[in-house]
Design an enzyme around this catalytic site. Structure first.
Site, PDB file in Angstrom:
ATOM      1  N   ASN A  36       0.822  -1.196   0.000  1.00 36.63           N
ATOM      2  CA  ASN A  36       0.000   0.000   0.000  1.00 36.63           C
ATOM      3  C   ASN A  36       0.867   1.261   0.000  1.00 36.63           C
ATOM      4  O   ASN A  36       1.005   1.926  -1.029  1.00 36.63           O
ATOM      5  CB  ASN A  36      -0.939  -0.014   1.203  1.00 36.63           C
ATOM      6  CG  ASN A  36      -1.879   1.167   1.231  1.00 36.63           C
ATOM      7  OD1 ASN A  36      -1.820   2.029   0.358  1.00 36.63           O
ATOM      8  ND2 ASN A  36      -2.727   1.224   2.222  1.00 36.63           N
ATOM      9  N   ASP A  37       1.492   1.548   1.133  1.00 36.40           N
ATOM     10  CA  ASP A  37       2.252   2.796   1.262  1.00 36.40           C
ATOM     11  C   ASP A  37       3.318   2.964   0.180  1.00 36.40           C
ATOM     12  O   ASP A  37       3.586   4.072  -0.261  1.00 36.40           O
ATOM     13  CB  ASP A  37       2.923   2.858   2.634  1.00 36.40           C
ATOM     14  CG  ASP A  37       1.906   3.041   3.749  1.00 36.40           C
ATOM     15  OD1 ASP A  37       0.814   3.549   3.452  1.00 36.40           O
ATOM     16  OD2 ASP A  37       2.201   2.663   4.897  1.00 36.40           O
TER      17      ASP A  37
END
Lengths: 483, 145
Positions: A411-412
């Protein structure tokens, strides 16, 4: 064996260890590297055993056999996904071993050559005790005692710190950072206490100070790692790797053994460089990582704002259809893939896509996973050839030509706000530019934000399709639709 | 002095010389050990430290350049192998299991050897396992057929 011979053999072992690391510059030469390492270790151990006049062979060999069997069994049985915690546990053992070596040396300094005779000379001792008595009036050399206590302290910190890292990675303790008021003050006080204890120990040379030093250092190690969150673990594991090297160095200085010094420095440098690379991969300073607390309170605040924005969700069939018609699909794996153990079914999916004429590549972010190179090992385990796996700098230009970016459990590391949003906590972190691909497929368990607690604007874009569910299950469904 | 007394005296002397030579041998052994550690070089501790520091700093540079050349894909094996290699402190532990060393030293030494061995064997085995999985496209294909 005399000093010259053993010195030369130690040098040979040190050179072999350098070649071990050198071998890892490419996967083809790496197997040789490991072989050199084993050879170097054998040379080091055999040389030492031959050097010691009255070594207890039974004790030595049985310790090596018991330890060796345990180590081998653990290493053979290990699931590759559990690699980070195993490495952490092993670091903790090196630290503990360093503590024991320091203890052993403290109680028998004459065997380690770190003591000098007090006023009594040999002759006097001899006449008083015709039947040999161990020479009791020994005083430590100041320098040796300083080196010994530093080695012990670093070893103890490595031990307990790695233990915490292990517990966090294994899930025994929650990955969430433990923060409390006055934490940094307490740590500073403990650090100063350690230094004061070393000074006292050198002056008084009494054993209870040594035990106290070990105890305080162990507590310090615990408190040092407790406030650090799960996704910062790549840095921490590398840092502890580095510490285990410095601990070996400290013992090497005590024994004036160049092999230990060289090897310790190699390991220390290696761990330090890895920590630096990991920090750069997150655009955070090592000091901030060590101070900890990152991602402790962020998750609650952002999740409330998500429901009002529209997202597109899709099914496995949709994903299969989109990917089948792509020319280039780039797969971006993250920690979620490791947790779900989805690497094997992911490779199956990639094989099916390749049959359809799709070119498949894998993109690895430096801090993906829980230790440096974590994703590479998992993909290799699933038989993904390493020439299909690319690092961030090499793959980023490719996203513009890719039809699909398939983000699985990451994600990040794909969040474009790291490039644009100055207020974002991850601003400046290098990211994989998946948004440039025609379609982005996200496999996620829920809408929850990533570790950094930052919302990913990619989720709300028109060309993003969210596939909710366990990474492994979703991949299995896609495989079914493809077949 | 009767012959019997004389014989007694000679016996006593002989015993004494025996114990004396025993004591001498043992003390000589210990002296050798101490000299061995202090280094036959005759350097005092300050000079030894300087040499050790020189070795240390140079080794740090070697480590720095060698490790930067390690490909990022192999960073996990790098950690595993450095972990195994740093267990070379087993060398320090081996010194402790001398037969004449105090019990506490022997126990500490035994434990340290055991822990370091877990690491050495475990570290090298896991590294070998990891490295055996890294294959190129052709190698993967070759294995399947």
């Amino acid at each position: 064996m005399n000093l010259t011979q053993s010195g030369l053999l130690y040098l040979l072992a040190a050179v072999l260890f350098i070649f071990t690391l050198r071998g890892l510059s490419s996967p083809t030469s790496s197997k040789w590297g490991n072989f050199f390492g084993i050879l170097g270790m054998v040379v080091a151990i055999v040389t030492t055993i031959l050097m010691i006049p009255e070594i207890d062979y039974v004790l030595t060999i049985s310790a090596i056999i018991i330890g060796g069997t345990i180590g081998t069994v653990i290493a053979l049985r290990l699931q590759m996904t559990a690699l980070p915690q195993l490495v952490a546990a092993f670091h903790s053992l090196v630290g503990l071993a360093a503590v024991f070596v320091a203890m052993a040396a403290f109680y028998a300094p004459e065997y380690y050559g770190i003591a000098t005779m007090a006023n009594t000379g040999f002759i006097e001792v001899f006449t008083e005790h015709p039947y040999y008595e161990p020479v009791k009036n020994l005083v430590f050399k100041t320098g040796s005692l300083i080196e010994l206590s530093i080695g012990l302290a670093i070893g103890a910190i490595t031990y307990s710190g790695s233990l915490v890292a292990f517990a966090k990675l294994q899930g025994i303790v929650g990955g969430k950072p433990l923060v409390f008021r006055g934490q940094h003050m307490l740590n500073a006080v403990l650090f100063l206490t350690i230094i004061a204890l070393i000074v006292l120990l050198v002056q008084q040379q009494s054993s209870w100070l040594l035990w106290l030093l070990a105890f305080v250092a162990v507590v310090f190690g615990f408190l040092l790692i407790m406030p650090i969150g799960g996704a910062d673990m790549p840095v921490i594991v590398s840092m502890l790797n580095s510490y285990s090297g410095w601990a070996a160095c400290g013992i090497g200085f005590t024994l004036n053994n160049y092999l230990l010094i060289i090897t310790g420095a190699l390991v220390g440098a290696s761990g330090a460089i890895l920590s630096y690379i990991m920090c750069k991969g997150m655009n955070r300073s090592i000091i901030k990582v060590v101070l900890g607390g990152f991602g402790a309170s962020a998750s609650g605040a952002t999740s409330s704002s998500t429901p009002d924005k529209p997202i597109k969700t899709g099914s496995a069939e949709d994903a299969a259809f989109i990917m089948k018609n792509a020319r280039l699909a780039i797969i971006v794996p993250g920690y979620g893939m490791a947790v779900a153990q989805a690497q094997h079914v992911l490779r199956e999916m990639a094989d099916l896509l390749k049959k359809e004429g799709v070119r498949v590549a894998y993109a690895i972010h430096p801090v993906a996973g829980r230790m440096p190179g974590h994703m590479n090992v998992l993909l290799a385990e699933a038989n993904v050839p390493y020439d299909e796996v690319f690092e961030l700098e090499d793959i980023n230009p490719e996203f513009a030509t890719a039809d699909v970016a398939f983000v699985i459990g990451a994600n990040d590391v794909t969040n474009p706000s790291a490039k644009t949003d100055r207020s974002s906590p991850i601003y400046g972190m290098p990211v994989l530019e998946v948004e440039k691909a025609k379609t982005v497929l996200f496999i996620k368990r829920s809408m929850a934000s990533g570790y950094a607690g930052v919302e990913n604007p990619l989720f709300f874009r028109d060309n993003t399709l969210m596939l909710f569910g366990d990474a492994k299950k979703v991949c299995e469904e896609i495989v079914k639709s493809l077949a | 002095m009767t012959p019997t007394e004389l014989i007694e005296q000679i016996k006593k002397l002989a015993e004494h010389s025996d114990s004396l030579s025993n004591g001498l041998v043992k003390i000589a052994g210990q002296a050798q050990q101490i000299i061995w550690h202090q280094g036959a070089s005759g350097l005092d501790h300050g000079q030894q430290l300087v040499v050790a520091l020189t070795v240390f700093v140079l080794a740090c540079f070697v480590g720095y350049y060698v490790v930067w050349r390690v490909t990022p894909a192999l960073h996990s094996p790098l950690m595993a192998v450095t972990n195994a290699v740093s267990s070379v402190i087993i060398v320090g532990a081996l010194l402790a299991v001398s037969q004449s060393a105090p019990l506490i030293t022997q126990i500490a030494g035994f434990t340290a050897i055991l822990l370091a061995s877990v690491n050495i064997f475990g570290g090298f085995v896991i590294t070998a396992r990891m490295l055996s999985k890294f294959r190129t496209k052709n190698q993967v294909k070759g294995k399947k057929s």
